[in-house]
Every structure is written in C-alpha cells, then in structure tokens.
Design an enzyme around this catalytic site. Structure first.
Site, PDB file in Angstrom:
ATOM      1  CB  CYS A  98      -0.892  -0.022   1.237  1.00 37.21           C
ATOM      2  SG  CYS A  98      -1.674   1.556   1.618  1.00 37.21           S
ATOM      3  CB  CYS A 102      -5.351   6.159  -2.791  1.00 32.50           C
ATOM      4  SG  CYS A 102      -3.982   5.137  -3.297  1.00 32.50           S
ATOM      5  CB  THR A 187      -4.098   4.210   5.092  1.00 33.57           C
ATOM      6  OG1 THR A 187      -4.910   3.073   5.359  1.00 33.57           O
ATOM      7  CG2 THR A 187      -3.036   3.849   4.057  1.00 33.57           C
ATOM      8  CD  GLU A 252      -2.303  -0.382   7.964  1.00 31.08           C
ATOM      9  OE1 GLU A 252      -1.655  -1.006   8.838  1.00 31.08           O
ATOM     10  OE2 GLU A 252      -2.158  -0.569   6.749  1.00 31.08           O
ATOM     11  CG  HIS A 287     -10.657   4.646  -0.608  1.00 32.67           C
ATOM     12  ND1 HIS A 287      -9.475   5.117  -1.156  1.00 32.67           N
ATOM     13  CD2 HIS A 287     -10.278   3.838   0.419  1.00 32.67           C
ATOM     14  CE1 HIS A 287      -8.452   4.627  -0.479  1.00 32.67           C
ATOM     15  NE2 HIS A 287      -8.913   3.838   0.482  1.00 32.67           N
ATOM     16  CE1 TYR A 291      -8.895   0.420  -0.825  1.00 33.83           C
ATOM     17  CE2 TYR A 291      -9.443  -1.825  -0.217  1.00 33.83           C
ATOM     18  CZ  TYR A 291      -9.016  -0.565   0.134  1.00 33.83           C
ATOM     19  OH  TYR A 291      -8.700  -0.294   1.435  1.00 33.83           O
ATOM     20  CB  CYS A 294      -3.820  -0.122  -4.871  1.00 35.13           C
ATOM     21  SG  CYS A 294      -5.064  -0.654  -3.682  1.00 35.13           S
ATOM     22  CD  GLU A 441      -5.060  -1.309   3.208  1.00 40.26           C
ATOM     23  OE1 GLU A 441      -4.449  -1.658   2.176  1.00 40.26           O
ATOM     24  OE2 GLU A 441      -4.636  -0.439   3.990  1.00 40.26           O
TER      25      GLU A 441
HETATM   26 FE1  SF4 Z   1      -3.377   1.813   0.061  1.00 39.37          FE
HETATM   27 FE2  SF4 Z   1      -4.781   0.863  -2.002  1.00 39.37          FE
HETATM   28 FE3  SF4 Z   1      -5.967   2.460  -0.175  1.00 39.37          FE
HETATM   29 FE4  SF4 Z   1      -4.148   3.417  -1.933  1.00 39.37          FE
HETATM   30  S1  SF4 Z   1      -6.207   2.560  -2.383  1.00 39.37           S
HETATM   31  S2  SF4 Z   1      -4.261   3.880   0.234  1.00 39.37           S
HETATM   32  S3  SF4 Z   1      -2.707   1.712  -2.066  1.00 39.37           S
HETATM   33  S4  SF4 Z   1      -5.125   0.373   0.135  1.00 39.37           S
END
Ligand code: SF4
Length: 482
Positions: A98, A102, A187, A252, A287, A291, A294, A441
């Site tokens: 991660c 984001c 995060t 986190e 958000h 996902y 990422c 996560e």
């Molecule tokens: Fe982390 Fe993925 Fe959330 Fe970006 S979208 S902060 S990489 S878990």
C-alpha cells in the site's frame, strides 16, 4: 513538485507526537518499523520525476494552472479517473504494498462535491475555503491522510448516545472550532503532512456536533498518533531476507484528537447532518474504485512470485500449476476490469469534477474482499509447505548448519537463496506484514463487505429488473405486486 528527497526531508520538519510500540518516536523516517512505509510513499514522488512515468503521475491542475502530482488532483476529466487507477496499478506493482496516498486524493474529491452542494443548499461558504486548501496542497505537493473511521464503540448506539466513540465539536469560537475524539485505521498518517477529517456515517438531527469535516497539520497541538502493529512486524528488526519485502511496506495508526483547535479557514462542514450520507457515499465511491487499481498491482507481484517459485522448484510446466496461475490472473484482472468499468461509466458532478459509477465501484470493492484471499490460497498452494517451515536467515549464515541447509533446500534452478527470497516474499504478502494490506485491508478498507452489499442493494434497481422480467414473462408491469 517535490522530489522524493524533498518529501522525506519535509517529514523531518514536523514535530509529531508519535508512539511506536510504547515509545515516543521523534524521527519516524529512520525508525525500522516505519521506514519501509516512508520509502513507499516516496515512490509516488520519485515516479513523478521519472520520464518513464511522468505522463501518468503528473496532471495539469486548472486550480493552479500548472503541473501537479496526480495524488493531489481533482478529477477534472473522465480521463483523470482512468489515469488514477492506472497510476495505482503501477505503484502497486512496483512496491507490492500500500502506497498510502490515495485516501487523501479521494477525500479531496469527495469534499469538493460536498462543500459545493452544502453551499448551494444552505448558502454557506465552505467551497471557496476548501478550494483554497486544495490549491495549497497542490502547490506544496503534500501527502494527505483522509480520516473517516470513528471507533464506533457499541454499534447499537448512535453518536449522540456515546460521544467519545465519534469525533465531535466540543466548542465553537468566533474564528475556530475545538474537536475531540479519535479516528482508527489511518493509512499513511505518520507519513502525511495534513489530516483531512470527515464524518464516517449517516447522521441524525441530534448528531450535529459529530457532523464535521476539516483539515489540520498532522503535528497540530493535541494530535497524537499511535502506530499499528502488523503481522510478523518483528521481522523488520532482523535480517533483510526474512522480511520478504524489506524495501516497502504499508502503515496504519490510531489518531487521537485531544481538544484540537481548528481555524475556521480549515472547516469544511459543521453540523449540516443531511449531507453526511452523500459525503460518505462520494468518498466510498472514489475509494472503492481505488481498490481496482492498487490491489491488482499488488496481485501482479503475488502472481509473479508464485510463478517464480514454481520455476525455481522445477514445476512450472505442470498443468495444475499453469491452471492455478491462470486462475490467479483471472481473479486479478476481474478486480481491475471492474475498476476500469466504474471509471469509464462516470458522470460529471454539479461541482464540476467527475464521479465513478457507484454501483460498479461497489461491485469492484466487493470483488476485492474475495479475490485476494483466493489468490493468496493459490500462491500458498504453489509455494508448498516450505513457505512456513524455512529456517531463519541466521541459520543459513551459520558456518556449521548453513551449508547443509543450502544443500538440502536447493531447487531445480537458481540458488537456494533465490528460492528462499521468493518464498519469503509470498509469506510477506499472504501471512506477514503485507498480508495486512493484501487481505484484511482488502476486506475492510473502504468499508466492509456488508457496506458494499447494502449499497448494491440500494443501487441495483430490483424494481426495474422485476418489471422487465414481468413483461417478458407476459405478466404485465401493472400486475407486479408492490
Ligand atoms: Fe493503500 Fe490501495 Fe488504499 Fe491506496 S487505495 S491507500 S494503495 S489500500
């Protein structure tokens, strides 16, 4: 825009109140548990100045009429939504974890919409204030932590029935507010410059004090950060090989607000309870789309590690191994395909930025609550039991037992060390520190699976579908029982 080196230097200028494993830490950048996550965020700066990735990482901002890091961008065009998830896939693939930046990007886009809508309905002055804040973030190339999740305590009770379990306004002054409470699972907050706080749920008329959005520096007086543990994080204190991914990591923390004063210029919502739900929905949509970028990027690394482990063991041509790798790719591209789809079927908001298709964004995230678990299972099956029984790096270095281990743990190709390194990477991603990112996560980040099911139920248009079924079956729409 900042270079990676300037970003790291800027972290050292903060005066954080940070605790890591029971100790106050003044230099998180050098702390062995924190440093991998700093290096990961720094990649988002490094890539922006790398000619190979510059087109993807750098956007043009209409707000400041200049180039900015895409992580500080408002989605001004449909193409911005596509580039966002491509950027996330690249970073997920280059780091295997991660990269933390984001949540802030999604928070500013959600608040851009919400502040506009509140002003339209209530005649408030939040939007111009918020745009000023975004300009500052873009000019300074800042990392933002988007903070939404309250502790929630007794889930049967509303915020007003358990005030300490939801962040709230405890005092209103002429030109500021004072807030108290906590946000969990934050995060990247230790690597951020500013925290952007939002309410985390639907609010009722009695919840006005809990309906607050604002931004403050992460080292503002009264803010305390407590670093979260990750599985096997003790490995960060030992040999590089046993870490699996010694360079990069996620992060986190718990963020505690003890009577923190927020200047009015940084308050973006205060008491407008009827807008809490749409703000949560906007943020969740963006958000959940994230996902789809990422997690497939991380999935690329896991697939690559599983394929490499098979090759080093000499089983890469076995049909069942090929089938498992193909299944992993299918799961991975299904996540990404949904991310692309919700970005493609987008719409312009009244505020002027672009919003993903909410139903497809929820479908994206619901797939992400499942596919990484299935992919991890397949990777573990391909890796074999050595994944969890390999002796430590220190044993391989020992003059007596090391040569014996090197002899008996050899595979078909490459060195024994190559084989152990790949197995440690799979272990890191499926059972170790990065399993926090790949599994839990994926399950709970951007809302737990039940949150996606509830939104899918609301957005699925069951009535319309029943009407079509009734028409084709010859029942007649007017005869469908309501
Ligand atoms: Fe982390 Fe993925 Fe959330 Fe970006 S979208 S902060 S990489 S878990």
């Amino acid at each position: 825009m900042k270079t990676a080196e300037q970003y790291v230097a800027s972290l050292r200028e903060r005066d954080l109140r940070l605790f890591v494993r029971g100790e106050r830490v003044t230099d998180p950048v050098s702390h062995p548990l924190v440093a991998p996550s700093v290096r990961t965020v720094a990649e988002s700066y490094r890539l922006a100045s790398d000619p190979e990735w510059r087109d993807l990482m750098v956007a043009h901002s209409r707000l400041i009429d200049g180039p900015i890091n895409r992580f500080t961008h408002l989605f001004e065009t449909p193409d911005d939504l596509q580039k966002k998830i491509q950027m996330q896939r690249v970073l997920g693939r280059l780091t295997g974890t991660c990269f933390q930046r984001c949540v802030g990007m999604d928070a500013i886009n959600a608040l851009y919409n919400s502040t506009f809508e509140v002003d339209e309905a209530r005649g408030t002055a939040y939007h111009a204030r918020f745009v000023d804040f975004v300009r500052h973030v873009q000019r300074e190339d800042l990392v933002l932590c988007g903070a939404m999740t309250d502790p929630k305590g007794d889930r049967r009770k509303r915020p007003s029935e358990q005030p300490d379990m939801y962040l709230r306004v405890v005092e209103r002054r002429a030109d500021s507010i004072v807030v108290r409470g906590a946000k969990l699972h934050q995060t990247g907050v230790v690597n951020a410059h500013e925290v952007v706080v939002m309410p985390g749920r639907t609010m009722g008329p009695e919840d006005a004090d809990f309906t607050v959005a604002f931004a403050i520096p992460v080292d503002a007086p009264g803010v305390t950060l407590v670093y979260g543990r990750q599985p096997s994080d003790d490995r960060r204190l030992g040999c590089e090989i046993d870490q699996g991914n010694a360079t990069y990591g996620g992060q986190e923390a718990v963020v505690i607000f003890e009577d923190v004063e927020v200047p009015m210029s940084r308050v973006f919502l205060d008491g407008e309870v009827e807008f809490a739900t749409s703000l949560v929905d906007y943020f969740a949509g963006y958000h959940r789309q994230s996902y789809g970028g990422c997690k497939p990027g991380n999935g690329d690394v896991l697939i690559g590690a599983a394929a490499l482990a098979a090759r080093l063991a000499g089983v890469e041509k076995a049909t069942h191994i090929k089938d498992k790798l193909v299944e992993m790719v299918h799961l991975n591209e299904t996540m990404h395909g949904c991310g692309v789809a919700c970005s493609t079927r987008c719409a312009k908001t009244p505020a002027g930025n672009w919003m993903v298709d909410p139903l497809l964004a929820n479908v994206t995230k619901l797939n992400v609550t499942r596919a990484p678990y299935q992919m991890s299972r397949l990777a573990e099956e391909i890796a074999g039991g050595l994944l969890v029984t390999t002796p430590s790096a220190e044993d391989f270095d020992h003059p007596e037992v090391g040569p014996l281990l090197t002899k008996y743990l050899a595979g078909a190709q490459g060195t024994t060390e190559d084989r152990i390194r790949v197995l440690r990477l799979i272990e890191n991603m499926t059972l170790g520190a990065t399993a926090a990112v790949i599994k839990t996560e994926s399950m709970h980040g951007a809302g737990s699976p039940q949150a996606q099911r509830m939104r899918i139920a609301a957005q699925a248009d069951f009535e319309g579908k029943m009407g079509e079924a009734a028409r084709i079956a010859g029942i007649g729409r007017e005869d469908v029982p309501g």
